[in-house]
Design a protein around this motif. Structure first.
Motif, PDB file in Angstrom:
ATOM      1  N   UNK A  47      30.434  62.160  51.004  1.00  0.00           N
ATOM      2  CA  UNK A  47      30.631  63.314  50.130  1.00  0.00           C
ATOM      3  C   UNK A  47      31.653  63.086  49.019  1.00  0.00           C
ATOM      4  N   UNK A  48      32.338  61.975  49.047  1.00  0.00           N
ATOM      5  CA  UNK A  48      33.254  61.601  47.961  1.00  0.00           C
ATOM      6  C   UNK A  48      32.884  60.215  47.449  1.00  0.00           C
ATOM      7  N   UNK A  49      31.722  60.104  46.791  1.00  0.00           N
ATOM      8  CA  UNK A  49      31.265  58.764  46.399  1.00  0.00           C
ATOM      9  C   UNK A  49      32.151  58.100  45.341  1.00  0.00           C
ATOM     10  N   UNK A  50      32.733  58.873  44.438  1.00  0.00           N
ATOM     11  CA  UNK A  50      33.583  58.272  43.408  1.00  0.00           C
ATOM     12  C   UNK A  50      34.846  57.683  44.043  1.00  0.00           C
ATOM     13  N   UNK A  51      35.461  58.436  44.946  1.00  0.00           N
ATOM     14  CA  UNK A  51      36.644  57.939  45.640  1.00  0.00           C
ATOM     15  C   UNK A  51      36.324  56.698  46.457  1.00  0.00           C
ATOM     16  N   UNK A  52      35.179  56.727  47.119  1.00  0.00           N
ATOM     17  CA  UNK A  52      34.759  55.576  47.922  1.00  0.00           C
ATOM     18  C   UNK A  52      34.538  54.363  47.034  1.00  0.00           C
ATOM     19  N   UNK A  53      33.850  54.554  45.927  1.00  0.00           N
ATOM     20  CA  UNK A  53      33.587  53.459  45.000  1.00  0.00           C
ATOM     21  C   UNK A  53      34.888  52.891  44.428  1.00  0.00           C
ATOM     22  N   UNK A  54      35.792  53.763  44.017  1.00  0.00           N
ATOM     23  CA  UNK A  54      37.074  53.304  43.468  1.00  0.00           C
ATOM     24  C   UNK A  54      37.908  52.589  44.525  1.00  0.00           C
ATOM     25  N   UNK A  55      37.870  53.068  45.764  1.00  0.00           N
ATOM     26  CA  UNK A  55      38.605  52.406  46.842  1.00  0.00           C
ATOM     27  C   UNK A  55      38.028  51.017  47.099  1.00  0.00           C
ATOM     28  N   UNK A  56      36.718  50.877  47.058  1.00  0.00           N
ATOM     29  CA  UNK A  56      36.100  49.564  47.269  1.00  0.00           C
ATOM     30  C   UNK A  56      36.392  48.616  46.111  1.00  0.00           C
ATOM     31  N   UNK A  57      36.411  49.123  44.893  1.00  0.00           N
ATOM     32  CA  UNK A  57      36.777  48.304  43.740  1.00  0.00           C
ATOM     33  C   UNK A  57      38.235  47.849  43.862  1.00  0.00           C
ATOM     34  N   UNK A  58      39.121  48.761  44.270  1.00  0.00           N
ATOM     35  CA  UNK A  58      40.535  48.394  44.470  1.00  0.00           C
ATOM     36  C   UNK A  58      40.665  47.357  45.573  1.00  0.00           C
ATOM     37  N   UNK A  59      39.868  47.496  46.626  1.00  0.00           N
ATOM     38  CA  UNK A  59      39.904  46.505  47.703  1.00  0.00           C
ATOM     39  C   UNK A  59      39.521  45.135  47.177  1.00  0.00           C
ATOM     40  N   UNK A  60      38.446  45.077  46.406  1.00  0.00           N
ATOM     41  CA  UNK A  60      37.962  43.802  45.883  1.00  0.00           C
ATOM     42  C   UNK A  60      38.977  43.162  44.931  1.00  0.00           C
ATOM     43  N   UNK A  61      39.457  43.916  43.961  1.00  0.00           N
ATOM     44  CA  UNK A  61      40.417  43.384  42.986  1.00  0.00           C
ATOM     45  C   UNK A  61      41.732  43.027  43.674  1.00  0.00           C
ATOM     46  N   UNK A  62      42.176  43.876  44.594  1.00  0.00           N
ATOM     47  CA  UNK A  62      43.437  43.652  45.283  1.00  0.00           C
ATOM     48  C   UNK A  62      43.426  42.434  46.180  1.00  0.00           C
ATOM     49  N   UNK A  63      42.329  42.228  46.918  1.00  0.00           N
ATOM     50  CA  UNK A  63      42.345  41.059  47.785  1.00  0.00           C
ATOM     51  C   UNK A  63      42.200  39.774  46.983  1.00  0.00           C
ATOM     52  N   UNK A  64      41.566  39.817  45.826  1.00  0.00           N
ATOM     53  CA  UNK A  64      41.537  38.629  44.966  1.00  0.00           C
ATOM     54  C   UNK A  64      42.923  38.326  44.393  1.00  0.00           C
ATOM     55  N   UNK A  65      43.636  39.358  43.959  1.00  0.00           N
ATOM     56  CA  UNK A  65      44.987  39.157  43.415  1.00  0.00           C
ATOM     57  C   UNK A  65      45.940  38.660  44.500  1.00  0.00           C
ATOM     58  N   UNK A  66      45.861  39.246  45.684  1.00  0.00           N
ATOM     59  CA  UNK A  66      46.731  38.811  46.773  1.00  0.00           C
ATOM     60  C   UNK A  66      46.352  37.420  47.269  1.00  0.00           C
ATOM     61  N   UNK A  67      45.097  37.039  47.147  1.00  0.00           N
ATOM     62  CA  UNK A  67      44.689  35.690  47.534  1.00  0.00           C
ATOM     63  C   UNK A  67      45.352  34.651  46.648  1.00  0.00           C
ATOM     64  N   UNK A  68      45.490  34.953  45.362  1.00  0.00           N
ATOM     65  CA  UNK A  68      46.185  34.044  44.444  1.00  0.00           C
ATOM     66  C   UNK A  68      47.645  33.907  44.856  1.00  0.00           C
ATOM     67  N   UNK A  69      48.267  35.013  45.244  1.00  0.00           N
ATOM     68  CA  UNK A  69      49.670  34.996  45.659  1.00  0.00           C
ATOM     69  C   UNK A  69      49.830  34.185  46.940  1.00  0.00           C
ATOM     70  N   UNK A  70      48.981  34.429  47.922  1.00  0.00           N
ATOM     71  CA  UNK A  70      49.057  33.708  49.201  1.00  0.00           C
ATOM     72  C   UNK A  70      48.777  32.226  48.992  1.00  0.00           C
ATOM     73  N   UNK A  71      47.806  31.917  48.164  1.00  0.00           N
ATOM     74  CA  UNK A  71      47.482  30.519  47.878  1.00  0.00           C
ATOM     75  C   UNK A  71      48.678  29.809  47.234  1.00  0.00           C
ATOM     76  N   UNK A  72      49.366  30.478  46.323  1.00  0.00           N
ATOM     77  CA  UNK A  72      50.527  29.881  45.664  1.00  0.00           C
ATOM     78  C   UNK A  72      51.644  29.610  46.660  1.00  0.00           C
ATOM     79  N   UNK A  73      51.880  30.533  47.579  1.00  0.00           N
ATOM     80  CA  UNK A  73      52.927  30.338  48.584  1.00  0.00           C
ATOM     81  C   UNK A  73      52.599  29.160  49.484  1.00  0.00           C
TER      82      UNK A  73
END
Length: 131
Positions: free
Chosen positions: A39-65
């Motif tokens: 019932x909240x498709x926009x929120x769900x979509x935005x949360x999934x987009x944030x998940x995707x972008x966030x785990x890619x950004x954090x993967x770069x950080x973890x890889x650098x460490x």
């Protein structure tokens, strides 16, 4: 270094937004969870987009460490300022764990696995690619 700092900020912001846009997981009620997602498709979509972008950004950080640790153990050159910034970026997971443990663990696992998969420790091959 600016790119790594940007990755730290984007990763934390996306994790924060993911946690606040997803339906509550504690106590977990499957019907409530699915109903909120449907019932909240926009929120769900935005949360999934944030998940995707966030785990890619954090993967770069973890890889650098991890690359910094391995290169230091091998006696090779390490960019220390960049490495310390990324170590601070991993510390941002503490706040994410405080807000929602299950989502933060999922977020960290995806970031860690992708960061490990994308590691390249052979700098000589990287040098020849740039020529």
């Amino acid at each position: 270094m600016r790119v790594r700092l940007l990755c730290v900020m984007v990763g934390f912001l996306c994790g924060y937004l993911l946690i606040h846009w997803m339906p509550p997981l504690t106590p977990f009620d499957f019907t409530l969870f699915i109903t909120e997602l449907i019932f909240n498709p926009l929120r769900t979509f935005l949360a999934l987009i944030c998940f995707f972008i966030g785990f890619l950004a954090n993967a770069v950080v973890i890889r650098t460490v991890i690359e910094g640790i391995v290169l230091c153990l091998q006696g090779k050159r390490v960019r220390w300022v960049e490495w310390f910034v990324c170590c601070g970026g991993i510390a941002t997971f503490y706040w994410l764990f405080q807000w929602e443990r299950k989502l933060a663990v999922l977020f960290f696992i995806f970031s860690f696995i992708y960061g490990m998969i994308s590691m390249d420790l052979d700098r000589s091959r990287q040098y020849h690619r740039n020529l």
